[in-house]
Design a protein around this motif. Structure first.
Motif, PDB file in Angstrom:
ATOM      1  N   ARG A  40       0.824  -1.207   0.000  1.00 25.74           N
ATOM      2  CA  ARG A  40       0.000   0.000   0.000  1.00 25.74           C
ATOM      3  C   ARG A  40       0.858   1.257   0.000  1.00 25.74           C
ATOM      4  N   VAL A  41       2.082   1.137   0.513  1.00 18.01           N
ATOM      5  CA  VAL A  41       3.034   2.246   0.518  1.00 18.01           C
ATOM      6  C   VAL A  41       4.337   1.759  -0.098  1.00 18.01           C
ATOM      7  N   VAL A  42       4.870   2.541  -1.034  1.00 14.55           N
ATOM      8  CA  VAL A  42       6.172   2.228  -1.623  1.00 14.55           C
ATOM      9  C   VAL A  42       7.198   3.181  -1.010  1.00 14.55           C
ATOM     10  N   PRO A  43       8.117   2.681  -0.195  1.00 13.99           N
ATOM     11  CA  PRO A  43       9.074   3.559   0.480  1.00 13.99           C
ATOM     12  C   PRO A  43      10.020   4.247  -0.503  1.00 13.99           C
ATOM     13  N   GLY A  44      10.601   5.346  -0.032  1.00 10.84           N
ATOM     14  CA  GLY A  44      11.599   6.045  -0.825  1.00 10.84           C
ATOM     15  C   GLY A  44      12.939   5.348  -0.773  1.00 10.84           C
TER      16      GLY A  44
ATOM     17  N   ASP B  42      13.515   9.407   3.543  1.00  6.47           N
ATOM     18  CA  ASP B  42      12.328   9.647   2.726  1.00  6.47           C
ATOM     19  C   ASP B  42      11.116   8.968   3.354  1.00  6.47           C
ATOM     20  N   THR B  43      11.394   7.840   4.026  1.00  8.80           N
ATOM     21  CA  THR B  43      10.330   7.061   4.662  1.00  8.80           C
ATOM     22  C   THR B  43      10.824   6.548   6.001  1.00  8.80           C
ATOM     23  N   ILE B  44       9.967   6.616   6.999  1.00 11.53           N
ATOM     24  CA  ILE B  44      10.264   6.056   8.320  1.00 11.53           C
ATOM     25  C   ILE B  44       9.207   4.997   8.610  1.00 11.53           C
ATOM     26  N   VAL B  45       9.652   3.770   8.826  1.00 12.83           N
ATOM     27  CA  VAL B  45       8.722   2.653   8.997  1.00 12.83           C
ATOM     28  C   VAL B  45       8.724   2.204  10.454  1.00 12.83           C
ATOM     29  N   LEU B  46       7.533   2.084  11.014  1.00 11.30           N
ATOM     30  CA  LEU B  46       7.387   1.678  12.407  1.00 11.30           C
ATOM     31  C   LEU B  46       7.321   0.163  12.527  1.00 11.30           C
ATOM     32  N   CYS B  47       8.289  -0.390  13.242  1.00  8.76           N
ATOM     33  CA  CYS B  47       8.303  -1.812  13.598  1.00  8.76           C
ATOM     34  C   CYS B  47       8.571  -1.918  15.093  1.00  8.76           C
TER      35      CYS B  47
END
Length: 679
Positions: free
Chosen positions: A497-501, A626-631
């Motif tokens: 659903r989201v394509v990271p930078g 560009d993108t910060i992903v929460l894990c």
């Protein structure tokens, strides 16, 4: 498909004085069942069940021929008639089911976790703190007699033969290469002298035990360590062992200290067939191919090509003891496939626990989990959530004859497994979902996809039992700027659903964080092969298949990461400390090769257009992203459970919905099965 579709796999084969009914061997596994209550009964039930379902030949875990050869103090030992007599219950159980079984004789050498291990030379191993002492020539002669005596005791116990463990870096393997053998006497120096010990052991065994006793020699077909043997030396040893009287040549792959994975999920299926094929060309006795053969079509392809005469599948028979029967009966799509995760087999064994299987909790626990049979009372069961906990519960309940309805809010089964299977190298998780999908169909479970029933509907359904397996939701950490547009969750990335930078910061360095980092380093699926090829694996890890390569090694190919990834965590521990014991090192090595920066002990200050602001060791730093992903962990999803309780109904609660801190397919599947068996 049926046995007709796997004609070579199901064809008989003459080995020594015996005829095997098919070409499948259950290879040796250290199970630690001897450490549990009623150990002999457990082992007898374990091996007998596999024999009953059609495995032609099985090999036990390693038994030491002497106290000096023990893997660890208190480990399996066969050195006197009394010990042999105790093992007779195992062989009788296997023979009653029409199977054959070999006892593996294993001398650990410098790998032994005992106070004073022995070795060809005083060269310690990096995986054992104990420094070995050098065997004298007299002690070598004693060791030969120990091996032969152990084989005689195996015959006394009713075993059909033995496997002589000459691979994986154990004592006999240590004698064969200059890496660990720097002797100048008759047992070192020349190739012939370095091969003398294993050859003499096989020769004397054949001399003492006659032609009716099966002798399988497990040769290190490729060492995967510096100063290991080249293919010419391996071929020379293979011919010498054959001439000494071996009936079968089994292939071992890599030493335990090798820095190349050999059986984990990152290894493509049948990746080591070339090693068996090389041996097949130089000997006339049957050759066994091993490692990462987990499906009947893979086995058939390998056998039909002539690369090997038999296939060894160890963990696949943990995953599904009925593997061979299902394949023979045209039910290959119902096989519960080994996904090579190592989580409950090798990881357990190397952490001093009895082995079992993530996808099959019954493995090794046959006394605890009897074979599932129809219940005398048929109940109507509702299971909400089709992650692995819910799937296991639904399938196990249906196997007992209950009428099961399985609700899933998404449009597909699998839950969190759908994220794991996106990770390059973890395509085997597709097999787990294929297995569950097929079982739901065969058992007639009413699967309701896209359905999120409320408490009232479930109560109105008048189910006899309601099981809540609604899983987890990602935890959102309290960081200023957490709602910034560049912040996304791991489900959004894995689902597409989201394509990271190109510059990505992953907050959280647990198992999901590492999986996500691996996922991000690779190009999108439509820009790469659906599955890593054997050649890609060999290049990435530095496996050299040329016959002149000592140890089968070459320089790994440089990695080309698709994105720049930084992995951060609050805890001061080294990132990845809680990854799988026998697979985590490979994942960490892969991310290091891709240049992933891993930061621990981070205090998150804020997120803004510049990226993630943090403090480490009292030093401020900004990670541009560009993108910060929460894990950053998960929280239980219990809203339906709580609503049912408010209506006076107390449902069962399993999987991540029960305990998010223990989010793990291993625990979820085990819990799902246990819940269903109590219905």
């Amino acid at each position: 498909m049926s046995a007709l579709h796997f004609p070579t796999l199901f064809s008989p084969l003459q080995v020594g004085a015996h005829v095997l009914k098919n070409r499948a061997i259950m290879g040796s596994m250290h199970l630690r069942l001897e450490t549990m209550d009623r150990p002999l009964q457990r082992q007898a039930m374990f091996y007998a069940e596999r024999a009953r379902h059609g495995v032609a030949l099985m090999v036990t875990g390693g038994f030491s021929p002497s106290a000096e050869g023990l893997l660890e103090e208190g480990g399996p030992l066969l050195a006197d008639p009394e010990q042999a007599e105790k093992l007779r219950g195992i062989t009788e159980a296997v023979h009653a089911e029409g199977g054959r079984i070999l006892l593996q004789i294993l001398h650990a050498g410098r790998y032994a976790r005992i106070p004073s291990p022995v070795a060809p030379s005083v060269i310690p191993s990096r995986i054992n703190r104990s420094i070995p002492r050098e065997l004298t020539e007299a002690e070598i002669e004693t060791t030969i007699e120990d091996f032969v005596r152990c084989a005689e005791l195996a015959a006394l116990a009713g075993f059909d033969g033995v496997e002589v463990m000459g691979s994986e870096g154990y004592l006999l393997n240590q004698f064969t290469v200059t890496r660990t053998n720097q002797r100048t006497d008759a047992w070192g120096g020349s190739v012939e002298n370095r091969h003398r010990l294993p050859v003499e052991i096989v020769r004397r065994m054949r001399e003492r035990l006659g032609v009716g006793f099966l002798i399988m020699f497990r040769i290190s077909a490729i060492d995967l360590v510096e100063d290991g043997a080249d293919a010419h030396e391996v071929a020379q040893l293979a011919r010498a062992v054959e001439a000494a009287g071996a009936d079968i040549l089994n292939t071992g792959i890599g030493w335990h200290e090798a820095r190349i994975p050999t059986i984990a999920f990152v290894v493509p299926r049948a990746a080591w067939r070339f090693a068996a094929a090389r041996l097949k060309r130089v000997v006339t006795i049957p050759v066994v191919a091993s490692n990462r053969i987990n499906a009947p079509d893979v086995a058939e392809s390998l056998l039909a090509s002539g690369d090997a005469d038999l296939v060894s599948m160890a963990r696949p028979f943990l995953a599904d003891p009925a593997f061979m029967h299902k394949a023979a009966e045209g039910r290959a799509d119902e096989i519960n496939t080994c996904i090579a995760c190592n989580q409950a087999c090798l990881d357990y064994v190397f952490s001093d626990r009895p082995a079992t299987c993530l996808v099959n909790p019954r493995a090794g626990h046959e006394l605890t989990f009897a074979e599932i049979k129809p219940s005398t009372v048929r109940r109507r069961i509702a299971v909400v959530g089709a992650g692995v906990a819910g799937l296991t519960c639904a399938v196990t309940a249906a196997e007992q004859g209950h009428h099961v309805t399985l609700f899933e809010a998404a449009d597909a089964i699998g839950g969190q497994i759908n994220y794991a299977r996106q990770v390059p190298g973890k395509q085997e998780f597709n097999e787990l979902l294929r297995y569950y999908q097929r079982r739901l169909e065969v058992l007639g479970v009413a699967l309701q996809l896209g359905e999120k029933p409320d408490a009232g509907r479930l109560v109105a359904g008048k189910f006899d039992r309601i099981v809540i397996a609604t899983g987890v939701r990602p935890r959102v950490p309290d960081i200023p700027g957490i709602t910034h547009p560049k912040v996304v969750s791991y489900p959004e990335v894995f689902s597409g659903r989201v394509v990271p930078g190109q510059r990505v910061v992953v907050i959280g360095a647990g198992g999901i964080g590492f999986d996500l980092a691996e996922f991000l380093c690779h190009p999108p699926p439509d820009a790469q092969a659906a599955q890593d090829t054997v050649q890609q694996f060999q290049n990435a890890w530095g496996v050299d298949t040329s016959p002149d390569a000592h140890g089968g090694l070459k320089a790994p190919a440089p990695a080309q990461p698709f994105r720049r990834v930084t992995l951060v965590q609050r805890k001061p521990d080294k990132p990845g400390r809680r990854l799988g014991l026998t697979t985590g090192w490979a994942l960490k090595a892969t991310l290091q090769r891709y240049g992933v920066e891993m930061l621990a002990g981070c205090h998150y200050e804020r997120i803004d257009d510049a990226g993630l602001h943090l403090t480490m060791n009292n030093q401020a730093r900004v990670l541009a992203a560009d993108t910060i992903v929460l894990c950053a962990g998960q929280e239980t999803e219990r809203s339906l459970f709580e609503a049912l309780c408010a209506l006076g109904v107390t449902p069962d609660l399993i999987g991540g919905a029960n305990e998010a801190a223990e989010l793990d397919a291993l625990h979820a599947i085990n819990q799902g099965m246990r819940c269903a068996l109590q219905m």
